[in-house]
Structure formats: structure tokens, C-alpha cells
Write an enzyme that holds these catalytic residues in place. Structure first.
Site, short mmCIF file in Angstrom:
data_model
loop_
_atom_site.label_atom_id
_atom_site.label_comp_id
_atom_site.label_asym_id
_atom_site.label_seq_id
_atom_site.Cartn_x
_atom_site.Cartn_y
_atom_site.Cartn_z
CG ASP A 10 -2.75 9.61 49.61
OD1 ASP A 10 -2.82 8.56 50.25
OD2 ASP A 10 -1.77 10.37 49.69
CG MET A 11 -2.47 15.94 50.32
SD MET A 11 -3.25 16.98 49.08
CE MET A 11 -1.91 18.10 48.68
CG ASP A 104 -1.43 12.34 52.77
OD1 ASP A 104 -1.89 11.41 53.45
OD2 ASP A 104 -0.71 12.19 51.77
CD GLU A 105 -5.12 7.73 53.15
OE1 GLU A 105 -5.64 6.67 52.84
OE2 GLU A 105 -4.21 7.81 53.99
P1 TTP Z 1 1.39 8.85 52.57
O1 TTP Z 1 0.18 9.41 51.90
O2 TTP Z 1 1.43 7.40 52.85
O3 TTP Z 1 2.68 9.17 51.69
P2 TTP Z 1 3.06 10.48 50.89
O4 TTP Z 1 1.94 11.45 50.83
O5 TTP Z 1 4.34 11.03 51.41
O6 TTP Z 1 3.37 9.91 49.44
P3 TTP Z 1 2.32 9.34 48.36
O7 TTP Z 1 2.49 10.23 47.16
O8 TTP Z 1 2.77 7.95 48.10
O9 TTP Z 1 0.96 9.43 48.96
O10 TTP Z 1 1.62 9.59 53.95
C1 TTP Z 1 1.33 10.97 54.13
C2 TTP Z 1 2.35 11.61 55.04
O11 TTP Z 1 2.35 10.95 56.30
C3 TTP Z 1 3.77 11.54 54.52
O12 TTP Z 1 4.07 12.63 53.66
C4 TTP Z 1 4.58 11.55 55.78
C5 TTP Z 1 3.68 10.90 56.82
N1 TTP Z 1 4.12 9.51 57.05
C6 TTP Z 1 4.96 9.24 58.14
O13 TTP Z 1 5.30 10.14 58.90
N2 TTP Z 1 5.40 7.94 58.33
C7 TTP Z 1 5.05 6.90 57.49
O14 TTP Z 1 5.49 5.77 57.69
C8 TTP Z 1 4.18 7.20 56.39
C9 TTP Z 1 3.77 6.10 55.44
C10 TTP Z 1 3.75 8.50 56.21
MG MG Z 2 -0.01 10.82 50.36
#
Ligand code: TTP
Ligand code: MG
Length: 349
Positions: A10-11, A104-105
């Protein structure tokens, strides 16, 4: 011992990290990516901004109250998709058994790879950093539930392995809502009967959970005991067409190009049969030390002819540093558009 067969990546603060990478002046500041209008929603915030309580799904105006000096940036979804593709390319180089969960996952099944899982994770981190300048968190375990929990354990830039003996330590104190399958509603339901932590949840019988949540009650019962038999689901197949060949190690660029020519013909035929044109082209090599290298480019226009594919493949391989002999050359086209769609947009214009 359970085989550490599943990896979850996960990014870190994905959209915000891409913005920081593309504009290094942002480094060190709280960065919030969110809709422009007053009713906009925060998509994500970097870790600096999270210190002020800003998080995904929060209205931008509230974020601005919490973090008035933050830098607010409207999202550039196309750009994030492009970076996401680069990351997935790296993952597909390592395992074909991949389930992409979001931009991103992804889960990777690594059970068939000889290398130490920790070394695989380090290699992924290094390749992603080299290619995109971004960090990610990796979780490794023997099932999907625990691998995902592990990747979230030590963010950002984490690398966590969860083995069976660690389960009590890791799981018991967690709030019930952190268990996959328990959303906000279910969590409230449990809280109402005095169940807050996984340790509390452990006391409930399987039948009780089934009464409460139906079929997923039984899955939850298993999950908190470290049981999760879900396979990495590859059915959402990646749309690409490619071909490759291995041979005895050699360093003759003309031979490599002859292979590319052959592949370009095969790929072009397959694409024409499918009725698609593509715009991303990737050349892959494996050197005599079995190390894989890829180079990709995304063109401004769609192509499908063997000649176009071959010409671009040649320029890619010319740009690669071939300082050792090769034992494999491969060529892939991806990023497709169907010809029907092109016709439609042509008439629209
Ligand atoms: P996530 O992997 O949930 O969050 P993140 O990568 O920003 O942070 P983390 O280090 O905690 O993993 O989500 C990936 C991307 O998806 C995030 O950068 C933006 C998008 N996203 C949205 O647009 N709306 C949302 O509610 C969420 C949770 C994520
Ligand atoms: Mg992420």
C-alpha cells in the site's frame, strides 16, 4: 510453520506523495489533496498534515480550520493512474498472481518465489523508489487478512511480517472496527453490547456472530483467530498482450531486435483480432545474473501496427543499459482502447 505466502502493498499517502514528488518545494509542508470547491472533500493528506487531524473523506473547509497553513491541491487523477500503472508494472515483474485492490494497493501471492519474502519486499520498495520516487508499506503473512493488517502496522515506509505466534499480541487489543468485514455499522452494533476490542469479540461464539451478522459472522469468527482462506483473486486480469523468449546468454543487439520484430508481429496480430489499439509499450530483459529489467513508455497516440510497435520497442531497448549479456527479451503492449470507441470519439469530434 505457515508459509509466508501473501504480500500486501500500500503506497504511503499516495496522492499527496505524488504531488510532493512532482513539486519538491512542497516537501516538509502539510499537503492536502482535495476538491477545489467549498464543498470539496479531502482525498488524502500527507503525514505532516495528518498531525493536525486532517484525513481522507473530511470536508476541505474543516481541514482548513484544522490546518489553515496547509497547502491545498486539487487532485490530478490521470497522473495518479499513470504512477499506479508504473507500480503495478513492477509488481507484475515479480509475480503474476496479483490482485489490485485500488489505485495504490495490491495483494501478491509470493508462494512460488524462492527468494526470502523480506528480500522480495525490499526489492519492491527499491524498484518503486527508483521508478517513482515514492515509498510504500509492505505486509507479509500467510493469509490476506493478516498481510493487509501487517502493511498498515508501521506506516509510512513500513515492512512488517506477521507470523502465527504474533497473533494474540497484535490482534487482541485492536478495536473491532479494524477487522476486515466489520464496518462502522457492525462496530456500533458490537459496541452497544459491550464488545469493543478483539479480545472481547473472542468471547462470542460462532453461532452468536452468525445470528448477528449472517454468513460474514462466521468469517469474522475465523479471521480473529488468524484463519482466512481467500485466494489472491487474479480474475480482474490485467489488460496487456505480450510475448517473450529465453535463450543462452548473449550480447548481440541485432538478435534481440530480431526477437522484438517477431513479438511485434505477434502482438499486432493479437491486438487487431481483439479490435484494440494500445499506447504503452514495455520491453523486458533478464540478464545473465537472472536480474529482470523493464523499460516502458506511454505514447501520445494509440498504435497497433507491427511496424509502429517494433520501432518503439527498438528505441526502448536502445535506451536500456545492456552492460551484461541477456538471457531473455520480452515485449508487451498495454493501455488499450477499443477501436469502436475510437470511431465514436472520431464522430463526436
Ligand atoms: P489510502 O491507501 O487509503 O490512503 P493513502 O495512500 O493516501 O495513505 P496511507 O499512507 O494511509 O495508505 O488511499 C489511496 C489513495 O486513494 C489516496 O491517496 C487518495 C485516494 N482516496 C480517496 O480519494 N478518498 C478516500 O476516502 C480514500 C481513503 C482514499
Ligand atoms: Mg495508501
Amino acid at each position: 510453520m505457515d508459509k509466508l505466502s501473501i504480500m500486501h502493498i500500500d503506497m504511503d499517502a499516495f496522492y499527496a506523495s505524488v504531488e510532493e514528488h512532482d513539486n519538491p518545494k512542497l516537501k516538509g509542508y502539510p499537503v492536502i489533496v482535495g476538491g477545489k470547491s467549498r464543498h470539496g472533500i479531502v482525498t488524502t493528506a500527507n503525514y505532516e498534515a495528518r498531525k493536525f487531524g486532517v484525513h481522507s473523506a473530511m470536508p476541505v473547509y474543516i481541514a482548513k480550520e484544522k490546518c489553515p497553513h496547509g497547502i491545498y491541491i486539487p487532485p490530478r487523477i490521470e497522473r495518479y493512474k499513470e504512477v499506479s500503472e508504473q507500480i503495478m508494472d513492477i509488481l507484475y515483474d515479480i509475480s503474476d498472481i496479483i490482485e489490485q485492490l485500488s489505485v495504490d494497493e495490491a495483494y501478491l501471492d509470493i508462494s512460488h518465489i524462492e527468494m526470502d519474502p523480506l528480500d522480495i519486499a525490499k526489492m519492491i520498495k527499491q524498484r518503486v523508489m527508483e521508478k517513482t520516487g515514492l515509498t510504500l508499506s509492505v505486509g507479509i503473512s500467510y493469509n490476506k487478512f493478516l498481510a493487509k493488517l501487517a502493511s498498515d502496522w508501521d506506516k509510512p515506509n513500513g515492512l512488517t511480517v506477521i507470523t502465527r505466534d504474533m497473533i494474540p499480541n497484535i490482534l487482541l487489543s485492536l478495536p473491532v472496527k479494524s477487522i476486515y468485514g466489520i464496518g462502522k455499522k457492525s462496530s456500533n452494533k458490537l459496541n452497544n453490547i459491550g464488545i469493543y476490542s478483539v479480545e472481547d469479540l473472542m468471547r462470542l461464539s460462532e453461532d452468536f456472530l452468525i445470528d448477528m451478522f449472517g454468513k460474514s459472522g462466521s468469517e469474522i469468527y475465523d479471521r480473529i483467530r488468524g484463519i482466512d482462506n481467500r485466494k489472491v483473486d487474479t480474475s480482474r486480469e490485467r489488460k496487456s498482450i505480450g510475448s517473450e523468449s529465453t535463450f543462452n546468454a548473449k550480447d548481440d543487439i541485432e538478435v534481440f531486435k530480431a526477437y522484438l520484430n517477431e513479438f511485434a508481429n505477434e502482438i499486432s496480430n493479437a491486438m487487431i483480432n481483439k479490435g484494440v489499439q494500445g499506447k504503452t509499450i514495455t520491453v523486458k530483459t533478464k540478464d545473465e545474473n537472472f536480474i529482470q529489467h523493464t523499460k516502458s513508455k506511454t505514447l501520445n497516440n494509440y498504435i497497433s501496427s507491427a511496424e509502429d510497435i517494433y520501432t518503439n520497442a527498438c528505441s526502448l531497448i536502445d535506451e536500456m543499459d545492456l552492460d551484461t549479456r541477456l538471457r531473455l527479451v520480452g515485449l508487451t503492449m498495454s493501455n488499450f482502447m477499443s477501436l469502436d470507441l475510437e470511431q465514436l470519439s472520431f464522430f463526436d469530434d
